[in-house]
Design a protein around this motif. Structure first.
Motif, PDB file in Angstrom:
ATOM      1  N   ARG A 276      40.116  28.163  45.990  1.00 43.14           N
ATOM      2  CA  ARG A 276      38.651  28.220  45.920  1.00 43.14           C
ATOM      3  C   ARG A 276      38.106  29.597  46.279  1.00 43.14           C
ATOM      4  NH1 ARG A 276      36.814  23.497  49.776  1.00 43.14           N
ATOM      5  NH2 ARG A 276      38.671  24.267  50.874  1.00 43.14           N
ATOM      6  N   PHE A 277      38.895  30.354  47.020  1.00 41.65           N
ATOM      7  CA  PHE A 277      38.449  31.677  47.471  1.00 41.65           C
ATOM      8  C   PHE A 277      39.046  32.813  46.636  1.00 41.65           C
ATOM      9  CE2 PHE A 277      38.836  28.731  51.059  1.00 41.65           C
ATOM     10  CZ  PHE A 277      37.497  28.648  51.447  1.00 41.65           C
ATOM     11  N   LEU A 278      39.806  32.457  45.614  1.00 45.56           N
ATOM     12  CA  LEU A 278      40.525  33.472  44.831  1.00 45.56           C
ATOM     13  C   LEU A 278      39.923  33.672  43.443  1.00 45.56           C
ATOM     14  CD1 LEU A 278      44.203  32.436  45.664  1.00 45.56           C
ATOM     15  CD2 LEU A 278      42.793  34.168  46.806  1.00 45.56           C
ATOM     16  N   LYS A 279      40.012  34.884  42.950  1.00 48.99           N
ATOM     17  CA  LYS A 279      39.620  35.222  41.592  1.00 48.99           C
ATOM     18  C   LYS A 279      40.850  35.746  40.856  1.00 48.99           C
ATOM     19  CE  LYS A 279      35.507  34.523  43.242  1.00 48.99           C
ATOM     20  NZ  LYS A 279      34.930  33.167  43.121  1.00 48.99           N
ATOM     21  N   ILE A 280      40.939  35.440  39.590  1.00 51.43           N
ATOM     22  CA  ILE A 280      42.063  35.887  38.765  1.00 51.43           C
ATOM     23  C   ILE A 280      41.571  36.974  37.828  1.00 51.43           C
ATOM     24  CG2 ILE A 280      43.819  35.196  37.084  1.00 51.43           C
ATOM     25  CD1 ILE A 280      43.427  32.296  38.163  1.00 51.43           C
ATOM     26  N   LYS A 281      42.189  38.149  37.903  1.00 51.90           N
ATOM     27  CA  LYS A 281      41.800  39.255  37.019  1.00 51.90           C
ATOM     28  C   LYS A 281      42.593  39.153  35.727  1.00 51.90           C
ATOM     29  CE  LYS A 281      41.237  44.254  36.756  1.00 51.90           C
ATOM     30  NZ  LYS A 281      39.948  44.104  36.073  1.00 51.90           N
ATOM     31  N   LYS A 282      41.856  39.188  34.636  1.00 47.54           N
ATOM     32  CA  LYS A 282      42.486  39.104  33.318  1.00 47.54           C
ATOM     33  C   LYS A 282      41.847  40.161  32.420  1.00 47.54           C
ATOM     34  CE  LYS A 282      44.172  35.621  30.105  1.00 47.54           C
ATOM     35  NZ  LYS A 282      44.412  36.586  29.065  1.00 47.54           N
ATOM     36  N   GLY A 283      42.573  41.226  32.156  1.00 44.59           N
ATOM     37  CA  GLY A 283      41.979  42.319  31.395  1.00 44.59           C
ATOM     38  C   GLY A 283      40.832  42.930  32.174  1.00 44.59           C
ATOM     39  N   ASN A 284      39.669  43.004  31.549  1.00 44.12           N
ATOM     40  CA  ASN A 284      38.507  43.578  32.230  1.00 44.12           C
ATOM     41  C   ASN A 284      37.483  42.523  32.651  1.00 44.12           C
ATOM     42  OD1 ASN A 284      37.675  42.937  29.679  1.00 44.12           O
ATOM     43  ND2 ASN A 284      36.716  44.912  29.232  1.00 44.12           N
TER      44      ASN A 284
END
Length: 290
Positions: free
Chosen positions: A38-46
């Motif tokens: 819930r506290f994480l973000k996933i970076k995908k490209g830009n």
């Protein structure tokens, strides 16, 4: 109850052990089960997405290059000022990949499952895509309330045909695209609705007159759930003066090969180009299948 829990644990354990990136998948499961996700973000490209309880989000965590070819194809078909309509938008990755790369892009996103739709809106907000037109509605050939599956593999949820039972379902509203909005121009219409593509198109005949291209799934397995073969999609589109191609992203451009139905009984994504459209696709490399 205990037997169900054991079966579930056994299934996911086998899935992890047989996965090519088993460690990353195991960490992803831990984050989801512990609530840390819930506290994480996933970076995908830009762009980024929330690490939500969605199969697609988990896949992106395990492999950030997941669905990259689709993203490249979609982005390559669009230019500044275009209108992109995504039917079966899931958590919004294709919309975001396009929005982050194309200036002044108008985005229309349709997602029927209310839980998935909430995640889509959160992801749009995370990436400051505030002016997208989002619709929590199923698209089809008529206006009615329908049963929609709500299974754990949420990327495979779809319209439930009468007489078919699912453990988890919900009721959602279905409308024709032509009822929801009539657009003066659709640069690209993407449809991925687990076999319901034909009925989406039947409810969008007015919009298809103004649609330059359609990117859609051709799946004999999925369409069989609704008692038709995907060749009916091809016949409908050809009757509306669309030509059908297989798109492959290669060497920074799209290579289009002629679609020959006799050669294809497996699942693949196709691109239909409106022969009446003024939109140019000159950058594409056309080839023929020998």
């Amino acid at each position: 109850m205990l037997e169900k829990i054991i079966k579930k644990i056994t299934f996911h354990t086998k899935l992890i052990l047989n996965h090519p990136n088993s460690l990353r998948l195991a960490i992803g499961y831990f984050f989801l089960l512990s609530g840390i996700s819930r506290f994480l973000k996933i970076k995908k490209g830009n762009y980024k997405i929330n690490f939500s309880r969605n199969v697609l989000a988990l896949n992106c965590f395990v492999d950030p290059n997941s669905r990259n070819e689709e993203e490249l194809i979609i982005k390559s078909l669009l230019k500044s000022g275009d209108t992109y309509v995504d039917v079966g938008a899931n958590i919004g990755t294709l919309c975001l990949a396009s929005f982050k790369n194309i200036n002044n892009l108008s985005v229309y996103a349709f997602e029927a499952n209310p839980n998935t739709f909430k995640t889509l809106e959160r992801n749009f907000k995370l990436n400051q895509l505030y002016d997208a037109h989002t619709y929590q509605v199923a698209l089809g050939e008529k206006d009615q309330e329908i049963t929609f599956s709500n299974i754990g593999t949420d990327d495979q949820n779809g319209v439930v045909k009468e007489g078919i039972s699912y453990k988890r379902t919900l009721r959602v509203q279905m409308k024709k695209l032509d009822q929801v909005v009539i657009l003066p121009k659709i640069s690209l219409l993407k449809i991925d609705v687990e076999g319901y593509e034909l009925f989406v198109l039947q409810g969008a005949l007015q919009n298809l007159k103004n649609c330059a291209a359609i990117y859609f799934e051709y799946s004999p397995i999925n369409t069989s759930k609704y008692n038709y073969h995907p060749l009916e999609i091809i016949k409908l589109l050809e009757s509306l003066n669309f030509s059908i191609h297989i798109p492959i992203f290669k060497n920074e451009e799209i290579v289009l090969t002629q679609f020959l139905p006799s050669n294809h009984e497996s699942d693949l994504n196709l691109l239909a180009i409106n022969n009446n459209s003024q939109q140019s696709f000159n950058k594409m490399d056309y080839q023929s299948i020998n």
